[in-house]
Structures are given as structure tokens and as C-alpha cells.
Design a protein around this motif. Structure first.
Motif, PDB file in Angstrom:
ATOM      1  N   ILE A 249       4.954  13.372  28.758  1.00 38.72           N
ATOM      2  CA  ILE A 249       3.515  13.692  28.719  1.00 38.72           C
ATOM      3  C   ILE A 249       2.707  12.407  28.550  1.00 38.72           C
ATOM      4  CG2 ILE A 249       1.694  14.915  27.485  1.00 38.72           C
ATOM      5  CD1 ILE A 249       3.754  17.015  26.696  1.00 38.72           C
ATOM      6  N   LEU A 250       3.177  11.496  27.704  1.00 41.77           N
ATOM      7  CA  LEU A 250       2.462  10.225  27.514  1.00 41.77           C
ATOM      8  C   LEU A 250       2.449   9.415  28.818  1.00 41.77           C
ATOM      9  CD1 LEU A 250       3.725   9.211  23.959  1.00 41.77           C
ATOM     10  CD2 LEU A 250       1.434   9.998  24.581  1.00 41.77           C
ATOM     11  N   LYS A 251       3.550   9.432  29.569  1.00 36.75           N
ATOM     12  CA  LYS A 251       3.571   8.755  30.872  1.00 36.75           C
ATOM     13  C   LYS A 251       2.589   9.425  31.825  1.00 36.75           C
ATOM     14  CE  LYS A 251       8.386   7.170  30.680  1.00 36.75           C
ATOM     15  NZ  LYS A 251       9.752   7.338  31.252  1.00 36.75           N
ATOM     16  N   PHE A 252       2.540  10.746  31.788  1.00 37.70           N
ATOM     17  CA  PHE A 252       1.610  11.504  32.625  1.00 37.70           C
ATOM     18  C   PHE A 252       0.163  11.102  32.319  1.00 37.70           C
ATOM     19  CE2 PHE A 252      -1.199  15.226  32.953  1.00 37.70           C
ATOM     20  CZ  PHE A 252      -1.022  15.580  34.283  1.00 37.70           C
ATOM     21  N   ILE A 253      -0.140  10.928  31.038  1.00 39.97           N
ATOM     22  CA  ILE A 253      -1.493  10.524  30.624  1.00 39.97           C
ATOM     23  C   ILE A 253      -1.861   9.183  31.242  1.00 39.97           C
ATOM     24  CG2 ILE A 253      -2.837   9.708  28.629  1.00 39.97           C
ATOM     25  CD1 ILE A 253      -1.492  11.954  26.999  1.00 39.97           C
ATOM     26  N   GLU A 254      -0.923   8.238  31.234  1.00 37.90           N
ATOM     27  CA  GLU A 254      -1.199   6.916  31.791  1.00 37.90           C
ATOM     28  C   GLU A 254      -1.304   6.963  33.311  1.00 37.90           C
ATOM     29  OE1 GLU A 254      -2.051   4.432  30.056  1.00 37.90           O
ATOM     30  OE2 GLU A 254      -1.500   5.187  28.085  1.00 37.90           O
ATOM     31  N   GLN A 255      -0.393   7.676  33.945  1.00 36.75           N
ATOM     32  CA  GLN A 255      -0.359   7.706  35.408  1.00 36.75           C
ATOM     33  C   GLN A 255      -1.561   8.415  36.013  1.00 36.75           C
ATOM     34  OE1 GLN A 255       3.413   9.595  36.050  1.00 36.75           O
ATOM     35  NE2 GLN A 255       4.614   7.734  35.676  1.00 36.75           N
ATOM     36  N   ARG A 256      -2.097   9.399  35.333  1.00 37.63           N
ATOM     37  CA  ARG A 256      -3.213  10.183  35.885  1.00 37.63           C
ATOM     38  C   ARG A 256      -4.577   9.690  35.430  1.00 37.63           C
ATOM     39  NH1 ARG A 256      -1.599  15.016  38.249  1.00 37.63           N
ATOM     40  NH2 ARG A 256       0.552  14.728  38.963  1.00 37.63           N
ATOM     41  N   GLY A 257      -4.620   8.551  34.739  1.00 37.35           N
ATOM     42  CA  GLY A 257      -5.910   8.015  34.308  1.00 37.35           C
ATOM     43  C   GLY A 257      -6.573   8.814  33.205  1.00 37.35           C
ATOM     44  N   ILE A 258      -5.781   9.611  32.491  1.00 34.39           N
ATOM     45  CA  ILE A 258      -6.368  10.440  31.434  1.00 34.39           C
ATOM     46  C   ILE A 258      -6.837   9.580  30.267  1.00 34.39           C
ATOM     47  CG2 ILE A 258      -5.850  12.300  29.776  1.00 34.39           C
ATOM     48  CD1 ILE A 258      -3.908  13.428  31.847  1.00 34.39           C
ATOM     49  N   ARG A 259      -6.194   8.423  30.078  1.00 36.42           N
ATOM     50  CA  ARG A 259      -6.644   7.509  29.009  1.00 36.42           C
ATOM     51  C   ARG A 259      -8.125   7.176  29.172  1.00 36.42           C
ATOM     52  NH1 ARG A 259      -4.719   3.063  25.709  1.00 36.42           N
ATOM     53  NH2 ARG A 259      -2.568   3.542  26.224  1.00 36.42           N
ATOM     54  N   GLU A 260      -8.552   6.914  30.408  1.00 38.59           N
ATOM     55  CA  GLU A 260      -9.958   6.578  30.642  1.00 38.59           C
ATOM     56  C   GLU A 260     -10.873   7.747  30.280  1.00 38.59           C
ATOM     57  OE1 GLU A 260     -11.242   3.559  31.485  1.00 38.59           O
ATOM     58  OE2 GLU A 260      -9.175   2.949  31.088  1.00 38.59           O
ATOM     59  N   ARG A 261     -10.421   8.961  30.579  1.00 44.63           N
ATOM     60  CA  ARG A 261     -11.224  10.140  30.210  1.00 44.63           C
ATOM     61  C   ARG A 261     -11.326  10.266  28.693  1.00 44.63           C
ATOM     62  NH1 ARG A 261      -9.616  15.114  28.959  1.00 44.63           N
ATOM     63  NH2 ARG A 261      -7.558  14.958  29.966  1.00 44.63           N
ATOM     64  N   ILE A 262     -10.229   9.970  27.996  1.00 42.09           N
ATOM     65  CA  ILE A 262     -10.255  10.027  26.535  1.00 42.09           C
ATOM     66  C   ILE A 262     -11.243   9.009  25.990  1.00 42.09           C
ATOM     67  CG2 ILE A 262      -8.880   9.727  24.445  1.00 42.09           C
ATOM     68  CD1 ILE A 262      -6.419  10.498  26.107  1.00 42.09           C
ATOM     69  N   ILE A 263     -11.227   7.803  26.583  1.00 41.22           N
ATOM     70  CA  ILE A 263     -12.164   6.755  26.145  1.00 41.22           C
ATOM     71  C   ILE A 263     -13.601   7.217  26.334  1.00 41.22           C
ATOM     72  CG2 ILE A 263     -12.990   4.417  26.616  1.00 41.22           C
ATOM     73  CD1 ILE A 263     -10.082   3.727  27.444  1.00 41.22           C
ATOM     74  N   ASP A 264     -13.900   7.762  27.531  1.00 41.92           N
ATOM     75  CA  ASP A 264     -15.264   8.239  27.791  1.00 41.92           C
ATOM     76  C   ASP A 264     -15.663   9.327  26.797  1.00 41.92           C
ATOM     77  OD1 ASP A 264     -15.730   6.538  29.926  1.00 41.92           O
ATOM     78  OD2 ASP A 264     -14.925   7.941  31.402  1.00 41.92           O
TER      79      ASP A 264
END
Length: 483
Positions: A249-264
Motif C-alpha cells: 500500500i505504501l508503494k501504491f501511495i508513492e507510485q500513484r502520486g497520492i503523497r502529493e494529494r496528502i500534502i495538498d
């Protein structure tokens, strides 16, 4: 790129409507001032960062510290000039610099706990979507039926699937028959095996039949919009515990750009919590200051980009673009330094061309013979190739021996083979031989422009040296990389 003062770095972080105040770099016994440029101190750590980065392993033209001091001072002087011209207030500069700053700072807005919370949320949402029926893994054999199938096509497909079903009931190996006969190539390669699936991921007819099967049970023939299936149930399961899927799941978060959504989302949340007292930019400014106070390399990396943008803009205005567009200046420089562009072997200034008809050989010459060389291409295009019919093929330029086979043969009288151009059987050349050197700066424009830029650069640096005060602390300089 090299570095810039702390005050400029902080000032850049102000909102577009105003600039924030910033303190000058503070020296200490551990980090003394190595020089001042236009009254602004440069700490030893900043100079060391720049020197070491630009003289690391792999750099071909390494400089001694004394040699690098002069380059560093020139850089600082140009940045000072850019600040005097208020280039750091341009919206284009602010936007580009903020984009780079955010690339460095935004990742730090998310903690490991934030990512873990998002991973838990993704897991829990998945569990809810799967529901109480869990996941299934099936294998199938498919005989496709076109959507607009005729009665004969339907009958033939039904006969085939029924014969396969009969063979399976008689003990034939499901995986073997799926590999040989299934018309679903993706699963056929794996003996008919499909990925784990949940309700809603399969077509309704297939899903209903599959979920009704027990492990190891095979369905009768099932019809779906894709055709006829025979389904073998391989297994049922519920979603494994979170820890089982955590890393994926953590890899999925990085690969799908979800980190940027979390930051926003986090930035927006902080803005809301401040009730209008803060902006996204202001929060990133504060974070940048916080991180820079802890990490000198990050601080100087951001300053380096800040200064590099300013240097590019001020150099472009003062030297590069100015030289490239200054036709009178280029012509004057060439006239004064013409001997520097002399050559040892002649050049042919003209064109080699290929035409369909003999009459066009003279027509091409007549078209350009009274025109400046720079206008030839446009004139030929308008006269000969301005419609759907391409009458001539032309290569125009300044040729030395070896550049063009036709020029070598016709002008330099070399025994050279010229490859015929399909559909353009007649070859010709037109122009003049320049024996000693170029007749005009446009013949060697690239070289003249580069030399003219170098001259403007030297003049500019000399002017900056007169305009701004520079003081170097030699005692501190001797301690660079030696303290």
C-alpha cells in the motif's frame, strides 16, 4: 550555479503582494565571514559548499581555492546587479523559484505517520468494498461469441464449449484445456487462472455463477456478453490483515502520486485552522526556514537555484541576448577582429542544388544573383517551391572541402562521386570561393557572437568590480576546507 545571501532567499518567500524582512547571515567562531560583496557577508560554509560542489570528483577543470575566489566573486557581483535591477520581483522569477522551492520543501510536509494513516484508510476502504463475501479466485475457459453473432456462429460456439465441458466431466485436465482452447489469451497463458476479484469486478453473469461455487467446484456452461465460460473455483478468502499489505500500500501511495494529494490536503487543513492568518505559500516559507536552519546544504541548494535564475536573467539581458541581437555591434566587432577569423583553406559560399529541368539551372542563379546571401533561401522558396510541386532541392551554406560532394567536384575539382538525387537529375552549384576568410560576419556568425559575448562579459565584470565593493578575508580564506 553558486549561492546567494540569506536575506534574498527569505525575501523570495514573501507573498506576491509584499516581501518579508530577512536577517543577514550571522557569522560565528565556527563559521566566520570569508568575504563581503556589496556589503553583504558570505560565510565560510557557503563558500565551501559552492567550491566543493563545483570541484568534486569528476570535474575536469578543477580550480584551486584562490582561482575559484575570483569566479565566485564575479558570480556574486552579477547577482548583486540582478537584485539592483529588481529582477527578483518579476512574477516569472517568483513563480519559477517557488516551483523549485516547493519541490524541495513539500515532501517534508508529510510525516511517516501521515503516510501510515493514509495507508490504513486505503486498506479500510478496500475491506469495506470487498464486503462480507470476500475475494474469489477462479479459472475459466472462454469460447468467444461476437456481439452481433449469427445463429450459425452461436451454434458453433455452443458445440465447442459443450464438447470441452464433456471432456472435463470425463476427467480432462482443466489447466491443459484452458491453455490450448480458451479464447481469453491473458488467462489462457496461466491455465485459465484469473486474478483475485471481488464483487463488482466481474460481469454479472460470471460473478453470480462464480460466487455460487465452492472451492474446487466447476460450473456448468455459463453465458455472458463475452461468450461461453466454464468456471473452476480455485479459492475464497477474506482480506488479509493490514500488516500483510502495508508495504504494497505504501508503494501504491508513492507510485500513484497520492503523497502529493496528502500534502495538498495538509496544507489546506493548516490554512483552514489558521482562519485566514496563513496561506499555503506562507506555510511553505516557514517550513523552508525551519529546514534550512537545520540543514545548511538544503539552504545553500535553494539559494543556488535562486541565484542561478537571477544570473541567467541578468546575463541574458546584459550579454547573451544583447549580443545575439546587436547586428551593428556584431558587424563592428567582426570588422575590428576580421583577421581572427581567417582560414587556412578556402570556403565556398553558396549553394549546391538539384533541379528537374535544365532551364531551372539558370533560373535559380538569376533568382538570387542580385540578392544578399541571407535572402537566398526565402527567394528560392517563393519562386520555385511555393506550391505543392517541389521544383528544386537546395543545400545552402559555407562549405569547406569534404562538406558536400557536389561542391567538392564542381568547385574544388576533386575526384568525388556524387550520388544522384531521385527525381532531380540535374546538379549545379552557384556562389563564390572565399580564399582567405569570411567576407561578412554572417559567414561566421556563431563564432563572432560567442567572441562578442565574451567581450561584453569582460566589460560587464570590470564595470561591476568598479561599482561594488568586495573585501576578502584572507585569514579566513586560508581555513577553507582546513578547520
Amino acid at each position: 550555479m553558486t549561492d546567494m545571501r540569506k536575506f534574498a532567499f527569505l525575501a523570495l518567500f514573501a507573498t506576491l503582494s509584499s516581501m518579508c524582512a530577512a536577517a543577514l547571515p550571522q557569522s560565528s567562531a565556527d563559521d566566520p565571514v570569508v568575504m563581503t560583496v556589496n556589503g553583504l557577508p558570505v560565510l565560510r560554509s557557503e563558500f565551501e559548499y559552492s567550491y566543493n560542489k563545483n570541484n568534486s570528483e569528476g570535474v575536469i577543470d578543477k580550480k584551486t581555492i584562490d582561482e575559484y575566489v575570483e569566479l565566485f566573486i564575479n558570480y556574486k557581483l552579477k547577482v548583486a546587479a540582478a537584485l539592483d535591477e529588481k529582477l527578483d520581483t518579476l512574477t516569472s522569477f517568483k513563480n519559477e523559484f517557488a516551483t523549485y522551492r516547493d519541490q524541495q520543501i513539500r515532501p517534508a510536509m508529510v510525516t511517516d505517520d501521515d503516510l501510515l494513516a493514509e495507508a490504513h484508510s486505503i486498506y479500510e476502504n478496500t475491506v469495506r468494498q470487498i464486503g462480507p463475501d470476500g475475494l474469489i479466485q477462479a479459472a475459466h475457459i472462454l469460447i468467444r461469441v461476437p456481439q452481433q453473432a449469427s445463429a450459425d456462429e452461436l451454434a458453433n460456439a455452443k458445440v465447442r464449449i459443450d464438447s470441452i465441458y464433456t471432456a472435463l466431466k470425463a476427467g480432462a485436465d482443466f489447466s491443459e484445456l484452458a491453455t490450448r482452447l480458451s479464447q481469453d489469451p491473458g488467462s489462457a497463458r496461466n491455465g485459465g487462472l484469473l486474478p483475485w476479484a471481488q464483487r463488482g469486478q466481474l460481469v454479472k453473469e460470471f460473478e453470480t455463477a462464480a460466487y455460487a461455487l465452492k472451492d474446487g467446484e466447476m460450473s456448468p456452461v455459463v453465458e455472458s456478453p463475452f461468450g461461453y465460460h466454464i468456471i473452476l473455483m480455485k479459492g475464497h478468502k477474506m482480506m488479509e490483515p493490514f500488516e500483510f499489505h502495508k508495504e504494497n500500500i505504501l508503494k501504491f501511495i508513492e507510485q500513484r502520486g497520492i503523497r502529493e494529494r496528502i500534502i495538498d490536503q495538509k496544507l489546506d487543513s493548516l490554512v483552514r485552522q489558521s482562519e485566514g492568518a496563513q496561506t499555503r505559500d506562507g506555510i511553505l516559507v516557514a517550513k523552508a526556514e525551519e529546514l534550512s536552519a537545520k540543514d545548511a546544504d538544503l539552504k545553500y541548494l535553494i539559494q543556488e537555484y535562486h541565484d542561478g535564475l537571477l544570473l541567467y536573467e541578468v546575463s541574458n539581458r546584459t550579454v547573451w541576448e544583447k549580443a545575439a541581437q546587436d547586428e551593428a555591434g556584431l558587424a563592428q566587432y567582426f570588422k575590428k577582429h576580421k583577421k581572427d577569423y581567417a582560414w587556412n583553406e578556402p570556403r565556398f559560399k553558396g549553394m549546391s542544388y538539384h533541379v528537374k529541368e535544365q532551364a531551372d539551372v539558370k533560373a535559380v542563379k538569376d533568382c538570387v544573383k542580385k540578392l544578399p546571401f541571407a535572402q537566398w533561401a526565402d527567394a528560392l522558396r517563393k519562386s520555385f517551391n511555393n506550391d505543392s510541386i517541389i521544383r528544386i532541392r537546395v543545400e545552402k551554406g559555407l562549405f569547406k572541402q569534404g562538406d558536400n560532394a557536389l561542391v567538392d567536384r564542381e568547385v574544388f575539382k576533386k575526384d568525388t562521386t556524387v550520388t544522384a538525387l531521385k527525381d532531380y537529375p540535374i546538379d549545379a552549384v552557384y556562389g563564390k570561393v572565399l580564399k582567405k576568410g569570411p567576407e561578412d560576419y554572417t559567414d561566421v556568425r556563431g563564432l563572432v557572437t560567442a567572441d562578442y559575448q565574451d567581450m561584453l562579459e569582460r566589460q560587464w565584470v570590470a564595470e561591476l568590480r568598479r561599482k561594488y565593493t568586495v573585501n576578502v578575508n584572507q585569514d579566513v580564506l586560508r581555513t577553507v576546507n582546513n578547520h
